[in-house]
Motif scaffolding. Structure first.
Motif, short mmCIF file in Angstrom:
data_model
loop_
_atom_site.label_atom_id
_atom_site.label_comp_id
_atom_site.label_asym_id
_atom_site.label_seq_id
_atom_site.Cartn_x
_atom_site.Cartn_y
_atom_site.Cartn_z
N GLY A 157 0.80 -1.22 0.00
CA GLY A 157 0.00 0.00 0.00
C GLY A 157 0.83 1.27 0.00
N ASP A 158 2.15 1.14 0.22
CA ASP A 158 3.02 2.32 0.14
C ASP A 158 2.95 2.94 -1.25
N VAL A 188 8.55 7.61 0.46
CA VAL A 188 7.30 6.84 0.51
C VAL A 188 6.24 7.62 1.27
N GLU A 189 5.02 7.57 0.73
CA GLU A 189 3.86 8.11 1.45
C GLU A 189 3.09 6.94 2.04
N ARG A 190 2.86 6.98 3.38
CA ARG A 190 2.17 5.90 4.07
C ARG A 190 1.31 6.50 5.19
N ASN A 192 -0.63 9.05 5.40
CA ASN A 192 -0.47 10.51 5.53
C ASN A 192 0.88 10.91 6.12
N GLN A 193 1.85 9.99 6.09
CA GLN A 193 3.20 10.30 6.53
C GLN A 193 4.16 10.13 5.35
N THR A 194 5.26 10.86 5.39
CA THR A 194 6.29 10.74 4.37
C THR A 194 7.54 10.16 5.00
N LEU A 195 8.03 9.03 4.42
CA LEU A 195 9.18 8.32 4.95
C LEU A 195 10.26 8.20 3.89
N ASN A 196 11.50 8.14 4.31
CA ASN A 196 12.63 7.87 3.41
C ASN A 196 13.19 6.50 3.74
N ILE A 197 13.22 5.62 2.73
CA ILE A 197 13.69 4.26 2.93
C ILE A 197 14.91 4.04 2.03
N LYS A 198 16.02 3.64 2.65
CA LYS A 198 17.26 3.43 1.90
C LYS A 198 17.34 2.02 1.36
#
Length: 449
Positions: A157-158, A188-190, A192-198
């Motif tokens: 769902g990301d 990534v938007e998940r 309603n949050q924004t994350l950075n995945i390496k």
């Protein structure tokens, strides 16, 4: 029959590449008045060939050992190790009598043809098919990561909106070399949050073992319903019908197709309870899951076909000349990706047994069905890979010969024949060792599976 088709496509593809590569050396040599004695597809080891004929002083033929091909150029220390010819005085029509710059062009002729061929193939494919892709912004429900993707922090769902800070326009870019070469960052938007995945630099090791689908599925997340049911399958025996929507498996709600598949995988060779919506009614059904985690047959065949709401693909069309820079960019991208991949092998980030393939592995890429788009795409990829491999400064490869010629041009005098003979032998041992390694590696993978 499947193996015959795979092997047939492999032989055809490699034959095209080898013949044209050697033709590059042949035509360059003839242009400078250098005598060519042999032109062979495959190697005629111990002077045994499947067939041969002479035409205008050149012996053309096909050897029995399918490890490439060669042209035998007079006055040159090459695979034939013909030292007798080198013992005599140089002749004006021999390779060794020509200026170093001419000999360098002859050595790079095969690489040049492979690069031109790769560009030509991608150019023609772009003219005919254009570029088809799924717009990333049209994904309704995000991505479906596999075990590798979940391992680095992705979730079903990301929505991946950026790669290394740049907006992602095409869904296919998420499984491209831009990501798989590693050390990249997915935004990534998940919820309603924004994350950075390496993405780690060695992720290709895992992708090689488990497949690209275990990173991010090439099928975006989608809802589903039953489109058709295969007669005699477990799905039909359970009472599923076209138009049904599966709401739950053993009481666990499933909305998306990946959730449905994941639930079935937990109950291999077991019966499951299905909650099904049919028209306005909700029905309980019981179905037997097979060994592959499907409602199909014992031999693994599917039992249902589903209708999804996948986003529509978009196709860009280019004109005759407009396709050239697009095709050239694809060809160069392939060359660059292979170079980066080799760099990761040399620096230890990616294991050699994960990155290198023999003809056995390449045959599996062609597949057991004839698909000309796939065939020519792979030939284009292999042509650029062959160009890169031959550029490596290994004695016996074109790059090794080119390196020695550049040294000669710098020194102002040629390297000794004895040195070149020994270097050729060392290069030959390296190549044979590499060939044994990649063949053994691919055979081991097949046995392991």
């Amino acid at each position: 029959m499947d193996i015959v088709i795979m092997v047939g496509q492999l032989i055809l593809g490699l034959s095209i590449l080898v013949i044209l590569h050697e033709f590059g050396h042949f035509i360059a040599a003839r242009a400078f008045g250098i005598k060519v004695e042999k032109f062979y597809l495959f190697f005629d080891a111990w002077n045994f060939s499947l067939f041969k004929f002479n035409y205008k002083g050149v012996e053309y033929g096909m050897g029995w050992l399918p490890l490439g091909g060669y042209v035998k150029i007079a006055g040159m220390i090459d695979e034939s190790m013909d030292t007798e010819q080198m013992a005599g005085p140089p002749q004006p029509w021999e390779f060794r009598s020509k200026p170093a710059w001419q000999r360098l062009i002859v050595m790079l002729g095969g690489i040049f043809v492979n690069i031109v061929l790769g560009i030509l193939i991608f150019w023609v494919l772009t003219i005919k098919y254009g570029e088809t892709y799924i717009p990333n912004e049209s994904l309704k429900y995000g991505i479906v990561p596999g075990s590798i993707g979940k391992g680095i922090g992705l979730k079903a769902g990301d929505k991946v909106v950026a790669l290394n800070g740049q907006k992602v326009d095409r869904f296919e870019d998420l499984v491209s070399s831009k990501v798989l070469m590693g050390n990249s960052v997915l935004t990534v938007e998940r919820n309603n949050q924004t994350l950075n995945i390496k993405v780690p630099g060695n992720i290709l090791n895992d992708v090689s073992d488990l497949g690209i689908e275990q990173f991010i599925s090439r099928m975006p997340r989608t809802t589903f319903r039953v489109d058709s049911v295969v007669a005699g399958s477990n799905a039909q025996k359970a009472g599923l019908k076209p138009g049904d929507s599966v709401l739950a498996v053993n009481g666990t709600p499933v909305r998306f197709y990946d959730e449905f598949q994941a639930q079935l995988m937990q109950y291999k060779n077991k019966p499951v309870g299905l909650t099904v919506k049919r028209n306005e009614a909700t029905l309980p059904l019981t179905a037997q899951v097979n060994k592959d985690g499907m409602l199909g047959f014992k031999d693994g065949r599917f039992g249902i076909r589903v209708k999804t709401d996948l986003p529509e693909e978009k196709t860009l069309k280019f004109g005759f000349f407009g396709s050239l820079p697009v095709g050239a960019s694809k060809a160069w991208g392939t060359f660059s990706d292979n170079a980066k991949g080799l760099g990761k092998v040399f620096t230890g980030q990616v294991k050699a047994n994960k990155a290198l393939s023999s003809p056995i592995g390449i045959a599996r890429l062609f597949g057991s069905q004839v698909d000309w788009l796939r065939f020519w795409s792979l030939v284009g990829l292999l042509s650029m890979a062959l160009a890169l491999m031959n550029l490596l400064p290994i004695p016996a490869l074109d790059g090794g010969h080119a390196l020695f010629l550049i040294i000669e041009m710098i020194k102002g005098k040629p390297l000794s024949d004895k040195f070149l003979e020994r270097a050729q032998m060392v290069g030959f041992v390296i190549l044979i060792t590499l060939m044994v390694f990649v063949f053994g590696n691919d055979i081991f993978k097949i046995i392991k599976k």
